[in-house]
Write a protein that holds these residues in place. Structure first.
Motif, PDB file in Angstrom:
ATOM      1  N   ASP A  49     -36.120 -38.696  44.825  1.00  0.00           N
ATOM      2  CA  ASP A  49     -35.101 -38.789  45.883  1.00  0.00           C
ATOM      3  C   ASP A  49     -33.825 -39.467  45.402  1.00  0.00           C
ATOM      4  O   ASP A  49     -33.178 -40.231  46.135  1.00  0.00           O
ATOM      5  CB  ASP A  49     -35.649 -39.521  47.113  1.00  0.00           C
ATOM      6  CG  ASP A  49     -36.798 -38.758  47.762  1.00  0.00           C
ATOM      7  OD1 ASP A  49     -36.749 -37.509  47.734  1.00  0.00           O
ATOM      8  OD2 ASP A  49     -37.722 -39.408  48.280  1.00  0.00           O
TER       9      ASP A  49
ATOM     10  N   THR B 229     -29.996 -38.788  44.102  1.00  0.00           N
ATOM     11  CA  THR B 229     -28.965 -37.748  44.032  1.00  0.00           C
ATOM     12  C   THR B 229     -28.488 -37.630  42.592  1.00  0.00           C
ATOM     13  O   THR B 229     -28.070 -38.628  41.981  1.00  0.00           O
ATOM     14  CB  THR B 229     -27.783 -38.095  44.942  1.00  0.00           C
ATOM     15  OG1 THR B 229     -28.252 -38.166  46.290  1.00  0.00           O
ATOM     16  CG2 THR B 229     -26.700 -37.033  44.837  1.00  0.00           C
TER      17      THR B 229
ATOM     18  N   ASP C 293     -28.068 -42.251  49.639  1.00  0.00           N
ATOM     19  CA  ASP C 293     -29.031 -42.108  48.526  1.00  0.00           C
ATOM     20  C   ASP C 293     -28.555 -42.847  47.288  1.00  0.00           C
ATOM     21  O   ASP C 293     -27.391 -43.216  47.145  1.00  0.00           O
ATOM     22  CB  ASP C 293     -29.239 -40.633  48.186  1.00  0.00           C
ATOM     23  CG  ASP C 293     -29.808 -39.858  49.364  1.00  0.00           C
ATOM     24  OD1 ASP C 293     -30.489 -40.463  50.195  1.00  0.00           O
ATOM     25  OD2 ASP C 293     -29.532 -38.629  49.424  1.00  0.00           O
TER      26      ASP C 293
ATOM     27  N   VAL D 201     -34.689 -36.244  40.667  1.00  0.00           N
ATOM     28  CA  VAL D 201     -34.622 -35.491  41.918  1.00  0.00           C
ATOM     29  C   VAL D 201     -35.928 -35.648  42.683  1.00  0.00           C
ATOM     30  O   VAL D 201     -35.936 -35.816  43.920  1.00  0.00           O
ATOM     31  CB  VAL D 201     -34.299 -34.007  41.637  1.00  0.00           C
ATOM     32  CG1 VAL D 201     -34.483 -33.171  42.903  1.00  0.00           C
ATOM     33  CG2 VAL D 201     -32.883 -33.873  41.120  1.00  0.00           C
ATOM     34  N   ASP D 202     -37.052 -35.592  41.949  1.00  0.00           N
ATOM     35  CA  ASP D 202     -38.348 -35.775  42.607  1.00  0.00           C
ATOM     36  C   ASP D 202     -38.473 -37.167  43.220  1.00  0.00           C
ATOM     37  O   ASP D 202     -39.248 -37.373  44.173  1.00  0.00           O
ATOM     38  CB  ASP D 202     -39.473 -35.550  41.610  1.00  0.00           C
ATOM     39  CG  ASP D 202     -39.600 -34.078  41.191  1.00  0.00           C
ATOM     40  OD1 ASP D 202     -39.034 -33.220  41.903  1.00  0.00           O
ATOM     41  OD2 ASP D 202     -40.247 -33.802  40.160  1.00  0.00           O
TER      42      ASP D 202
END
Length: 918
Positions: free
Chosen positions: A54, A56, A127, A51-52
């Protein structure tokens, strides 16, 4: 989030997944390992880092309860974290709700696949996408199949998939898909987590403990936890929780946190794993595969395969489930409403497997179900518990067996066994069962053998009238073979009664052979014969030899304590204190807890008696107190007079009269005065009154004791020397004639071998003689007491010699004997008794009653010495030290001096007794 330890390689691999994740390129990673190996923590760490970066992330956790729910995991991925457009959300919901109606999963269906693909595309957008599924072995088949199909049909959006799973767990079809398809994909990376090393365990512990402690306990924690990170953290928590009550350098131990952690792991396994764990925890040491399989309704092979599977990873091992905290936590997970049924099922299994009765009985005790064979198992378990000296368990088994009885005859038989066992550890507890048994005896429903524990319990509790009723009903045993006329147990009871409860036993019972021949009679018969011979003063030497032989045989055969107790008392009453001391220690050491608290308390009382007669007052008091503490006061019954009399005599001799008075005021059953112990109590109380300066009260008790001993034809001076103490009381009253008469009578009754009793008799007799006649008799007494080992009465004798020589003017001899008296008194932790009275001269005996006498002449020699020192200005404490008497005795002497001289206090002594002060 938990800190990961020894997972560097795995973290590096997962970091590459999200760093290299790009449209059109995806990775597949499987994280395998047994329960509690840290798979979830590793997956959560990856999701957080992704998540950090970017990426999904869509997450789901499969569950054993939803593995048959079609598209259940897919529903979690699509609808659990992000919102879908209403139309797409409704389409996915309708799809997941209707797919179950399509029948068994077969080929991939386009009407199902297309909405799923559109939903993933919407959630992902431009993403990168990572799909994280925990416990994938519990996935429903449909979710797994469509997820794999989607990875091949999503074009530019190729998701990276990270799965955690336990090998050999979950549905077989899911395991086949994992093994045959996923793990063989060219872009699949397989990570197998290994247990932590000792170094890794220490690193986890450092999060909770200091470095030194973590390194010290790491190896032990590695063994207990098997290197599972979750269990290591639980052990650290247990170590912290125990820090306030344990030693600073203690070893780690599994506790409540550890048990809860293991249970949480089992909850995450398949239900059958928890069921097997519950069976093993309930069965404890009898958790064989066959019995566990019977409990779970499985075959032993299946149980063995599950317990040894890689996914379970040893959580069902005997070592882990053998930990008390784990066993308790797992057993507590059984629903409360099912526990009674579970215990009943286990009891049936163990009974079928012929397990030891005590093991089966433990489960019967925890169930409310009535089982036909339960009573017999419980009774057998009680026998095994008695053999193991576990009387509390035996009582609980018999109480349950008594409740299980439906037949009145069985109920009576069980009650008799219960009373017999319960009396040994808690005599007060039998009161609830005895009335029914007395009624059964009245109806002639008790055999002679069965009546024995009932009579014993009644007599112990002082219920003499009811005991006599039951004894009257004892006849031939109705269950005995035809022609058997004599019941040995009933005959033994009648032989024991004159030695224990002579108040209700015919005195003729003491007649017969002095000592039974060894080899022809039971130990009980020979023991009663030996003690009876000592009490009636016949064939004393044979009785002593017989008593030692009984003790030797009882020690070798681990026999009942009753004959040993009688033999020890016979040695004590024969003044064989050295022998009694050695044998008493041996019997106490060999029996331990074997025969219950009652017999241990009685043997401890006998040991206290030996200590007292040898002059070791500290040990005597300690043992007497220990005997009293072994049983609650209400459990002592009439026998409480035995340790009470010892406490009274001991603390009286130590000069602690206030404590002695507390013992005297303790309630005593009236029936106790029908026992020989009651005579000991009367004599002890008489000695206390004498020490208090109340000779009349002392005489009342001492003469009552003598009356009973004569009445029961058990007047053994070495057992209770009531004549000696009564003589001291008469002398205190200034009546030497009755004192001399009692002592002369006692000497005529004493066998030559009773050295101690003869010595204390000579000492008392000396006080009735003229001063010049006393030293020779007192020296004879000292010689006898030295040979017998009685330090206390030897101290009293040396004190008498000191006072006598001082009065006769021999200061050197007085000092020498005073020195030995002081040494022995300190050694015994005693205080010296009041001085013997001055001898009454022949002239004084014949003097006219009305003849005048000077004031100083009315004083005894002891009073004159005290008055002389007080007139010179000495304090009471100084007088006591100089004369080797107590301050209380000084005060008593001065009170009598003031009364005889008609003065009010010490200041008038010098003027009234000027002739006494040089």
């Amino acid at each position: 989030m938990e800190k990961l330890v020894e997972r560097d390689a795995e973290e590096k691999t997962l970091a590459q997944v999200y760093s290299e994740c790009s449209p059109g390129r995806a990775r597949l990673v499987t994280i395998g390992g047994p329960l509690a190996s840290g798979k979830t923590a590793l997956l959560e760490s990856f999701a957080h880092d992704a998540v950090d970066a970017d990426v999904t992330v869509l997450s789901a956790t499969a569950s054993s309860f939803e593995r048959f729910q079609p598209l259940g995991v897919m529903d979690q991925l699509l609808r659990g974290q992000r919102s879908l457009p209403d139309c797409l959300d409704a389409e996915v919901r309708a799809l997941t709700e209707s797919i179950g109606d399509m029948g068994p999963c077969g080929e991939i269906s386009a009407p199902v696949l297309d909405p799923l693909r559109r939903a993933f595309e919407h959630l992902t957008g431009p993403d990168r996408l990572a799909i994280c599924i925990d416990d994938a072995h519990f996935m429903d088949v449909e979710s797994l199949q469509y997820l794999l199909a989607l990875t091949r049909r999503m074009g530019r959006i190729q998701p990276s998939i990270i799965l955690t799973y336990c090998p050999e767990m979950g549905r077989d079809i899911v395991q086949r898909i994992l093994m045959a398809e996923i793990l063989r994909m060219p872009n699949c990376t397989q990570l197998d987590l290994q247990p932590l090393s000792v170094t890794g365990v220490a690193a986890v512990l450092e999060e909770y403990l200091n470095l030194e402690t973590a390194e010290r306990i790491a190896a032990d924690c590695r063994v207990l936890s098997g290197g599972r990170p979750l269990l290591v953290r639980a052990l650290a928590q247990d170590y912290i929780d125990g820090s306030s009550t344990s030693a600073p350098h203690r070893r780690p131990a599994a506790g409540q946190a550890f048990g809860s952690a293991v249970l949480s792991c089992l909850y995450r396994a398949e239900p059958v794993v928890l069921e097997i764990a519950q069976a093993m925890a309930t069965l404890r040491e009898f958790r064989s595969a066959a019995v566990v399989a019977g409990f779970c309704g499985m075959d032993p092979e299946s149980v063995g395969r599950i317990t040894e599977s890689a996914g379970v990873g040893g959580l069902l091992s005997s070592e882990l489930l053998g930990q008390a905290c784990v066993r308790e936590a797992v057993a507590a997970s059984i629903p409360r409403q099912q526990r009674h049924a579970v215990r009943a099922r286990v009891a049936r299994l163990l009974h079928h497997e012929a397990a030891p009765a005590r093991v089966t009985a433990e489960y019967l005790m925890g169930t409310e179900e009535t089982i036909s064979w339960a009573k017999q198992v419980l009774c057998d378990a009680a026998d095994q518990a008695v053999a193991a000296d576990d009387y509390a368990a035996a009582v609980s088994y018999l109480e349950r067996a008594h409740r299980e009885c439906t037949d009145e005859r069985e109920r009576t038989d069980t009650a008799v066994r219960l009373v017999d066992v319960m009396w040994r550890c808690n005599p007060a507890g039998v009161k609830g069962y005895v009335p029914d048994l007395v009624a059964a005896a009245d109806r002639r429903e008790l055999s002679a053998q069965q009546s024995i524990p009932v009579i014993r319990s009644l007599l112990w509790d002082g219920e003499v009238i009811q005991a006599a009723r039951v004894m009257a009903s004892v006849g031939a045993d109705p269950q005995a073979p035809a022609g058997l006329a004599v019941v040995p147990s009933a005959e033994q009871l009648r032989r024991w009664l004159p030695l224990t409860y002579p108040g209700i036993a015919p005195t003729a019972e003491l007649d017969g052979p002095a000592v039974a021949e060894p080899g022809f009679c039971a130990l009980e018969d020979r023991a009663t014969a030996a003690l009876a011979a000592v009490l009636r003063g016949t064939d004393d030497q044979a009785a002593v030899a017989g008593a030692e032989l009984i003790l030797r045989e009882a020690l070798a055969a681990a026999a009942s304590p009753a004959p040993s107790l009688a033999a020890l008392v016979a040695l004590i009453y024969s003044d064989k204190l050295d022998k009694a001391s050695v044998w008493c220690d041996a019997i106490l050491a060999s029996t331990g807890e074997t025969y219950g608290a009652v017999w241990k308390a009685m043997l401890t009382s006998v040991r206290a008696e030996v200590h007292y007669r040898r002059g070791d007052l500290v040990s005597a008091e300690r043992q007497a107190r220990a005997a009293l503490e072994l049983l609650p006061a209400q459990s002592w019954g009439a026998a409480i007079v035995i340790p009470l009399s010892l406490c009274i005599r001991t603390v009286t001799a130590m000069g602690n009269l206030d404590e002695a008075e507390r013992h005297v005021r303790a309630p005593v059953p009236r029936a106790a005065f029908g026992t020989l112990g009651g005579v000991l109590y009367l004599a002890a109380r008489g000695r206390f009154h004498l020490a208090r300066g109340c000779p009349d009260a002392a005489l009342q008790d001492l003469l009552a004791a003598g009356h009973l001993m004569k009445l029961w034809r058990a007047d053994c001076p070495s057992a209770v020397s009531w004549r000696v103490d009564a003589a001291h009381a008469y002398l205190r009253k200034g009546l030497p004639a009755p004192a001399r008469e009692l002592l002369t009578e006692q000497l005529s009754l004493l066998p030559p071998s009773h050295l101690r009793t003869r010595g204390i008799t000579y000492r008392a007799l000396a006080a009735t003689l003229r001063l010049d006649e006393r030293p020779l008799v007192l020296l004879q007494a000292a010689d006898l007491l030295t040979r017998s080992g009685d330090s206390l009465n030897l101290a009293y004798t040396h004190a008498d010699l000191s006072h006598t020589h001082e009065t006769l003017g021999d200061a050197g001899q007085a000092r020498r004997h005073a020195h030995w008296a002081k040494v022995l008194v300190d050694q015994c932790a005693a205080v010296l008794q009041p001085e013997p009275p001055a001898a009454v001269s022949d002239e004084a005996r014949t003097a006219p009653l009305g003849e005048a006498e000077p004031p100083g002449g009315r004083l005894s020699s002891a009073e004159r010495r005290v008055a002389k020192l007080a007139a010179r200005g000495s304090t009471n404490e100084q007088i006591a030290r100089k004369l080797f008497i107590t301050v209380s005795t000084v005060e008593q002497h001065l009170t009598r001096v003031y009364r005889k001289l008609g003065i009010r206090g010490r200041t008038q002594l010098a003027s009234c007794l000027s002739e006494l002060v040089p």
